[in-house]
Enzyme design. Structure first.
Site, PDB file in Angstrom:
ATOM      1  N   GLU A 187      -0.563  15.853  38.565  1.00 61.82           N
ATOM      2  CA  GLU A 187      -0.607  16.722  39.746  1.00 61.82           C
ATOM      3  C   GLU A 187       0.793  16.939  40.334  1.00 61.82           C
ATOM      4  OE1 GLU A 187      -2.780  18.680  40.751  1.00 61.82           O
ATOM      5  OE2 GLU A 187      -4.299  18.019  39.336  1.00 61.82           O
ATOM      6  N   CYS A 237      -7.958  34.980  35.914  1.00 65.53           N
ATOM      7  CA  CYS A 237      -7.599  35.708  37.145  1.00 65.53           C
ATOM      8  C   CYS A 237      -6.135  35.395  37.475  1.00 65.53           C
ATOM      9  CB  CYS A 237      -8.522  35.290  38.284  1.00 65.53           C
ATOM     10  SG  CYS A 237      -8.433  36.401  39.700  1.00 65.53           S
ATOM     11  N   CYS A 256      -9.910  40.959  33.775  1.00 66.17           N
ATOM     12  CA  CYS A 256     -11.216  41.103  34.419  1.00 66.17           C
ATOM     13  C   CYS A 256     -12.336  41.292  33.400  1.00 66.17           C
ATOM     14  CB  CYS A 256     -11.181  42.246  35.414  1.00 66.17           C
ATOM     15  SG  CYS A 256      -9.967  41.967  36.736  1.00 66.17           S
ATOM     16  N   CYS A 285     -13.818  38.062  32.526  1.00 66.58           N
ATOM     17  CA  CYS A 285     -14.114  37.188  33.669  1.00 66.58           C
ATOM     18  C   CYS A 285     -15.623  37.084  33.892  1.00 66.58           C
ATOM     19  CB  CYS A 285     -13.453  37.741  34.927  1.00 66.58           C
ATOM     20  SG  CYS A 285     -13.757  36.717  36.384  1.00 66.58           S
ATOM     21  N   CYS A 318     -17.310  40.372  41.530  1.00 67.49           N
ATOM     22  CA  CYS A 318     -16.031  40.201  42.226  1.00 67.49           C
ATOM     23  C   CYS A 318     -15.839  41.254  43.326  1.00 67.49           C
ATOM     24  CB  CYS A 318     -14.913  40.307  41.196  1.00 67.49           C
ATOM     25  SG  CYS A 318     -13.269  40.401  41.902  1.00 67.49           S
TER      26      CYS A 318
HETATM   27  S1  SF4 Z   1     -13.043  40.112  38.056  1.00 65.68           S
HETATM   28 FE1  SF4 Z   1     -12.173  39.395  39.992  1.00 65.68          FE
HETATM   29  S2  SF4 Z   1     -12.171  37.176  39.843  1.00 65.68           S
HETATM   30 FE2  SF4 Z   1     -12.426  37.986  37.777  1.00 65.68          FE
HETATM   31  S3  SF4 Z   1     -10.347  38.157  36.915  1.00 65.68           S
HETATM   32 FE3  SF4 Z   1     -10.828  40.124  37.832  1.00 65.68          FE
HETATM   33  S4  SF4 Z   1     -10.003  39.974  39.903  1.00 65.68           S
HETATM   34 FE4  SF4 Z   1     -10.178  37.883  39.142  1.00 65.68          FE
END
Ligand code: SF4
Length: 315
Positions: A61, A217, A224, A227, A233
């Site tokens: 850390e 992200c 995205c 994601c 989101c």
């Molecule tokens: S969808 Fe939203 S949370 Fe996912 S990578 Fe894109 S900006 Fe980030």
């Protein structure tokens, strides 16, 4: 990386819990979506291994706060090989910690880690404390590190807010591209409201959100399409509005005092005795900037003047 498509429901249907935080999905689904993604996509990092000691987690850390994983990995291995416990580190001079820190950057972290090791050895029988308040009382341990060690090493329930987590919440929950420069009370309330109740789940959630921010992200180019929160989101749903806050700090290095400090410290790290001024003078042409950088290193305790024009790492 495995992309998991979340069975996302409309955020509009999600009631805002106390504190007016509206998660992008109903909380149990938000949790399971991130946790399932983490399980499938997480990196195999040694400080996450079940047998990683609290000390190993703490060292990671300190190192990871401002340095990428790729550069931390070999330094972390070398550090734990040489100093497998806090007592091993505490037995050596702080200058040895600075020497081992090598080129990780922001070397005051090495001094702080050494000071924490001394406190753990002298006041906690050599064991990294397992409660947040005691961790926070150690030198060099701030709110983030105390929460991260309590969460990752001891599987406790804490809000762990690093830059990756803050960015994911800013986008997925708040609907803005970047969080404020410094952590706000509102962000902390949001993160607290989103934290799973169960400690074990909360500990995995903390590292899961962090991993999502580190791998998907990302600051400059969020993936995205990969994601798990894509359809839920808040920032996506709002049409990815551009950032409107104050100018974000750059990471310039060339020509800065930081670069000069790095060059001066490298000379001292590579020498196992004292270093005359002339060897330091050779690494940077601008005498004024060089003197300022050296003064800064001395003021920070990273360099010790021995006599006029002679320096060494702190003993
Ligand atoms: S969808 Fe939203 S949370 Fe996912 S990578 Fe894109 S900006 Fe980030």
């Amino acid at each position: 990386m495995t992309a998991i498509t979340a069975p996302a429901t409309a955020a509009d249907a999600v009631p805002a819990p106390a504190g007016a935080v509206r998660p992008p999905l109903p909380l149990p689904l938000f949790h399971s979506t991130v946790l399932d993604w983490y399980e499938a996509s997480k990196r195999d990092l040694p400080w996450r291994a079940p047998d990683a000691t609290p000390w190993a987690v703490m060292v990671s850390e300190f190192m990871l706060q401002q340095t990428p994983v790729k550069r931390v990995l070999p330094a972390w291995q070398a550090w734990l090989t040489r100093w497998p416990t806090p007592a091993h580190l505490a037995a050596e001079a702080p200058g040895e910690a600075v020497r081992m820190w090598g080129r990780l950057g922001y070397p005051r972290r090495a001094l702080r880690l050494h000071a924490a090791a001394v406190a753990i050895t002298e006041e906690h029988e050599g064991e990294v404390p397992d409660d947040h308040a005691t961790l926070l009382s150690l030198p060099g341990v701030g709110e983030y590190t105390a929460a991260a060690v309590a969460s990752f090493a001891f599987r406790q329930r804490h809000v762990v807010l690093d830059t990756n987590v803050r960015r994911v919440f800013a986008r997925a929950v708040t609907g803005v591209e970047y969080p404020a420069q410094a952590t706000t009370a509102a962000e902390r309330r949001t993160a607290t409201a989103l934290l799973p109740d169960d400690a074990e789940t909360a500990a995995t959630w903390a590292v899961g959100v962090m991993e999502l921010g580190a791998l998907v992200c990302t600051a400059r180019g969020p993936e995205c399409g990969d994601c798990p929160l894509f359809t839920a989101c808040a920032w996506q749903r709002a049409g990815r509005p551009p950032y409107e806050g104050p100018a974000r700090r750059g990471q310039s290095y060339e020509g800065t005092d930081r670069q000069v400090r790095g060059k001066l410290l490298a000379v001292l790290r590579e020498s196992h005795g004292t270093v005359p001024q002339a060897r330091l003078d050779a690494v940077w042409p601008d005498a004024v900037q060089r003197a300022r950088a050296l003064d800064g290193l001395v003021a920070d305790g990273l360099v010790e003047p021995v006599e006029q024009g002679v320096y060494r790492l702190p003993q």
